[in-house]
Every structure is written in structure tokens, then in C-alpha cells.
Write an enzyme that holds these catalytic residues in place. Structure first.
Site, PDB file in Angstrom:
ATOM      1  N   SER A  98       0.814  -1.209   0.000  1.00 11.88           N
ATOM      2  CA  SER A  98       0.000   0.000   0.000  1.00 11.88           C
ATOM      3  C   SER A  98       0.855   1.271   0.000  1.00 11.88           C
ATOM      4  CB  SER A  98      -0.955  -0.047   1.199  1.00 11.88           C
ATOM      5  OG  SER A  98      -1.905   0.977   1.137  1.00 11.88           O
ATOM      6  N   ASP A 112      -2.485   6.295  -3.549  1.00 12.82           N
ATOM      7  CA  ASP A 112      -1.344   5.669  -2.885  1.00 12.82           C
ATOM      8  C   ASP A 112      -0.817   4.533  -3.757  1.00 12.82           C
ATOM      9  OD1 ASP A 112      -3.459   3.904  -2.469  1.00 12.82           O
ATOM     10  OD2 ASP A 112      -2.722   3.253  -0.525  1.00 12.82           O
ATOM     11  N   ASP A 115      -1.077   1.306  -3.994  1.00 15.21           N
ATOM     12  CA  ASP A 115      -1.958   0.308  -4.607  1.00 15.21           C
ATOM     13  C   ASP A 115      -3.303   0.892  -5.009  1.00 15.21           C
ATOM     14  OD1 ASP A 115      -2.957   0.565  -2.012  1.00 15.21           O
ATOM     15  OD2 ASP A 115      -3.551  -1.544  -1.890  1.00 15.21           O
ATOM     16  N   ASP A 130      -5.908   2.181  -3.556  1.00 12.64           N
ATOM     17  CA  ASP A 130      -7.188   1.945  -2.901  1.00 12.64           C
ATOM     18  C   ASP A 130      -7.577   3.116  -2.001  1.00 12.64           C
ATOM     19  OD1 ASP A 130      -5.415   1.563  -0.819  1.00 12.64           O
ATOM     20  OD2 ASP A 130      -6.253  -0.357  -0.168  1.00 12.64           O
TER      21      ASP A 130
END
Length: 445
Positions: free
Chosen positions: A102, A241, A243, A245
């Protein structure tokens, strides 16, 4: 059973250390694959990743693990976490895996697992996989070993899906949008989706090299996009960010708009159209008291969960809500997906900007947040929150803030850190309370 591998959001750590090694990843593939083997059909797993250098190593290890227990593997290459959730469901896979840490630096990596319905696994499913990790894997006979292949149309599938979250009559023509992809998983798909809907896109954080993910760009490092929005005279900035999400927005003046403001905006606009479900929003204990007061003022509720978008989603499913998220930028809109999706949330914000005709600074300032302060205290061992002095200081602080604010103290799910957060109408009181608790925790650590 105490958790050895799974934290608040899958398995995460520094690569080639602790739980985040190729050997562990292979065992995770074997254990998760075994857990999801059911029936006599050919089982399949979808594996995606972000742009970390270690993603190649972790992907190869997971492929070895899954195929060794009889699962076929479909690899997508770099894609956002929500894209893997989507493809797992749409391709009728038995399991989905996202390799990402992440917003963490490139040295870290992680493994997130999705069930066949595209939702993150429950605590019970993770506990079952942990038990299997402690056992010898059940390897299949040679003729039943799985196959692995890469697919080339994954990006196009995801771009098409996220564009469907915008009404057919909405176009972004005339909008100048800075899109910061954190040199991460959305570096191709997010700018493409926004551009295809008509906007002028100024892309940044779109040159991943394996080691620059989240480095001085993205939703956790906002100075670069703030400066770029102002310099370019853009209407708005979109910061994702690693990833993709989570989403943080920058208005045309270079000011930050966090997840609480975004949730407030989306919920209020859905309510006005009669499309809000559950008569409220689900967020975590970290969301600002100002959001709660704002929602109450328009006849809505704010339901709080413990930290972790997985817990937000569980409550949303239980209560029939369609808007939820975290102050940090995880936006869960269940009309459009099964997990947090920064790109979908960004498209919803851009659509609202088009419909309102207002500047972002006016549209997105939904409420005045109350003063809030969060500090982290790192400790080397033990259980500082069980210390009697710490308990006493916390009790005194709760009494002091009663009726005027909130106090949230919790251990991190991913590192040896105690997070101390307080908020209230008196900023000085909030700071004093937080410092007093932090000092007590440090003394006990």
C-alpha cells in the site's frame, strides 16, 4: 490463536525479513490455495501487484505455491488492489491476491487476499489459513499441478469498469486535473480513465522504477501535487497511494481534502438524489468529530468501526450501507466495487465538480473539522497499554474530554507502535491530553 502472519490488512513487512520472504509467500500460496480448494473443477487464482522491485520475487513464489497444490494462476501485472478484487469476481476465480504494501516504502511488501466474491477475507478465513501455514502442504500429483499465464486485457477491463461508475451524461471536458499515481499500481489506468472521460490530465508519479513507489509523491506525500496543482492552474488534484485503494484530493488552491470531507460530499449528494443506503456513513474511530456532527445535521448517522477498511466494509454489508471509508482516504462505494477504490472515488468527486459548477475549494469543504491530533509512540516490547499508570492517565483524559471531544488509543496492527489520537473543540486541551498520554506510554514502554 495469536496472529503470526496477518495484520489489519493482510500480511505485510520488510521484504527478505520476518514473514515477508519468498519462502513464506510460497507457503501462503499453498495454504490459501488449499483453503479454497473445493469441488472437482479446475481452481484458479488471480494475482496482481504494484510496482515494487520485490513484486517479481513474491509473485514467482506465490505462483509456485498455488500451482503446487493444484491451482491455475492468472497474472495481471501491475494493477490497483480494487482491480484484483473486480477481476477475481468477474473471472470466476476461487481466490484473488494483491501483492502490495500500500502506502509503505518500496522496501516493504504485503499480500492481500480476496475471496471469490471479491471481498477481503474474514478474520475466520485468515485464521484458517494461518493454521494451514503451520502444517505440511498437501502437494498434488504431478498431473494435477496448476498452470500459470499472464493476461493482457486486465488494464482495459478495469478502466472500462471504473468509467461505468460515472453517469452516461457526465463528461469531464474543460477540467484540468493533476493525477498523482505515487509511481504505483495505477500509473497507467488512473490517468487513462480520467483522460478518456474528457479531462485534460497532468500526470505525475507515473514513472515507476521498482524503488520509487510512494517516494515524495502520492497520497501520503502531498507537497509535490499541491505545488503542481497551483503551478498548472488546475481545477483539482487527485492523489492515490501505491496500490490505489485510497484517495486524497487537492483543491485548486493547493489545500488538502481528506477522506472525511470526501465521504461527507458523496453521502450528501447521494442523499439528495435518494440513492444513499443505510441513512448514513460507516467510518472508523479515527474519523473527525466534525464529520459526525455534519452528518447528524443533515439527518444522517455516522457508524464507527475499529481501524481497517475491512471492518468498515463488514459493517456496511451488515447494515446495507453504500458509502464508507477512512479519513486516510480509503473510499468504499459498494454500488461500484467490493473494496476501497481511489480511482472510482476520484471519478465521483470529478462528476460532482462538473454537476455543481463550483470550484473544488467550495464544493469539497463540507464541514469544519474539529482540532485533531495523532501521535505515535514506538515501543520495543511488552504491553504498555496494560500498565496501571498508563491506564490511569487515559481514564483521566477521557473524563476531561467527556462531552467535548474524543480519545482513541490503539496499537498498530502492522508495527510496534501505540497510536494516540484526541480531538475536541479546544486545540490546546487536545494537545495537552495527547502529550500526557504519550509521555506515560513512553515511560512504560
Amino acid at each position: 490463536m495469536a496472529r503470526k502472519f496477518f495484520g489489519t490488512d493482510g500480511i505485510r513487512g520488510r521484504t527478505n525479513e520476518g514473514v515477508m520472504t519468498a519462502a513464506t509467500a510460497m507457503r501462503v500460496g499453498q495454504a490459501a490455495g488449499t483453503h479454497f480448494l473445493r469441488g472437482g473443477h479446475r481452481h484458479r487464482v488471480v494475482i496482481g501487484k504494484d510496482t515494487r522491485l520485490s513484486g517479481y520475487m513474491m509473485e514467482s513464489a506465490l505462483v509456485a505455491g498455488f500451482t503446487s497444490v493444484g491451482m491455475d494462476v492468472i497474472m495481471t501485472g501491475p494493477l490497483p488492489t480494487p482491480a484484483i478484487a473486480l477481476l477475481t469476481r468477474e473471472m470466476r476465480a476461487d481466490l484473488g491476491v494483491m501483492i502490495s504494501a500500500s502506502h509503505n516504502p518500496f522496501e516493504d511488501n504485503g499480500i492481500k487476499l480476496f475471496g471469490p466474491d471479491g471481498y477481503k477475507l474474514s478474520d475466520e478465513a485468515e485464521a484458517s489459513i494461518e493454521r494451514l501455514l503451520e502444517q505440511e502442504p498437501l502437494l498434488v500429483q504431478p498431473e494435477r499441478i496448476g498452470r500459470a499465464r499472464r493476461i493482457e486485457d486486465a488494464r482495459g477491463r478495469y478502466i472500462h469498469a471504473v468509467k461505468q461508475s460515472v453517469a452516461a451524461d457526465i463528461r469531464f471536458d474543460g477540467l484540468k486535473v493533476v493525477v498523482d499515481c505515487a509511481n504505483g499500481a495505477a500509473y497507467q489506468v488512473a490517468p487513462s480513465a480520467i483522460w478518456e472521460l474528457g479531462a485534460e490530465v497532468i500526470a505525475m508519479g507515473v514513472s515507476p522504477n521498482g524503488t520509487n513507489i510512494n517516494k515524495d509523491v502520492g497520497s501520503t506525500s502531498l507537497d509535490a501535487i499541491k505545488a503542481r496543482v497551483v503551478k498548472e492552474g488546475a481545477d483539482i488534484g487527485i492523489a492515490l497511494d501505491g496500490d490505489a485503494d485510497r484517495l486524497i484530493v487537492i483543491d485548486e488552491k493547493g489545500e488538502t481534502v481528506d477522506g472525511d470531507q470526501i465521504m461527507g460530499l458523496i453521502a450528501s449528494r447521494l442523499k439528495a438524489r435518494g440513492d444513499l443506503k443505510g441513512d448514513g456513513v460507516v467510518a472508523t474511530v479515527m474519523s473527525n468529530l466534525g464529520l459526525e456532527r455534519y452528518l447528524q445535521g443533515i439527518g444522517l448517522t455516522l457508524e464507527r468501526t475499529k481501524v481497517g477498511d475491512r471492518y468498515v466494509l463488514e459493517r456496511m454489508k451488515e447494515g446495507g450501507f453504500n458509502v464508507g471509508g477512512e479519513q486516510s482516504g480509503h473510499m468504499i462505494l459498494t454500488d461500484h466495487g467490493t473494496t476501497g477504490d481511489g480511482t472510482v472515488a476520484a471519478l465521483r468527486v470529478l462528476a460532482s465538480l462538473v454537476r455543481s459548477g463550483k470550484p473544488a475549494s467550495e464544493l469539497l469543504h463540507v464541514f469544519d473539522p474539529v482540532p485533531q491530533l495523532l501521535k505515535n509512540v514506538r515501543y520495543s516490547g511488552g504491553a504498555p497499554l496494560e500498565n496501571e499508570t498508563v491506564k490511569s492517565v487515559i481514564a483521566e483524559a477521557e473524563k476531561e474530554l467527556e462531552g467535548k471531544g474524543r480519545l482513541v488509543i490503539r496499537p498498530s496492527g502492522t508495527e510496534p507502535v501505540i497510536r494516540v489520537m484526541a480531538e475536541g473543540d479546544d486545540a490546546q486541551q487536545v494537545e495537552t491530553v495527547v502529550d500526557r498520554i504519550c509521555d506515560a506510554v513512553k515511560a512504560a514502554a
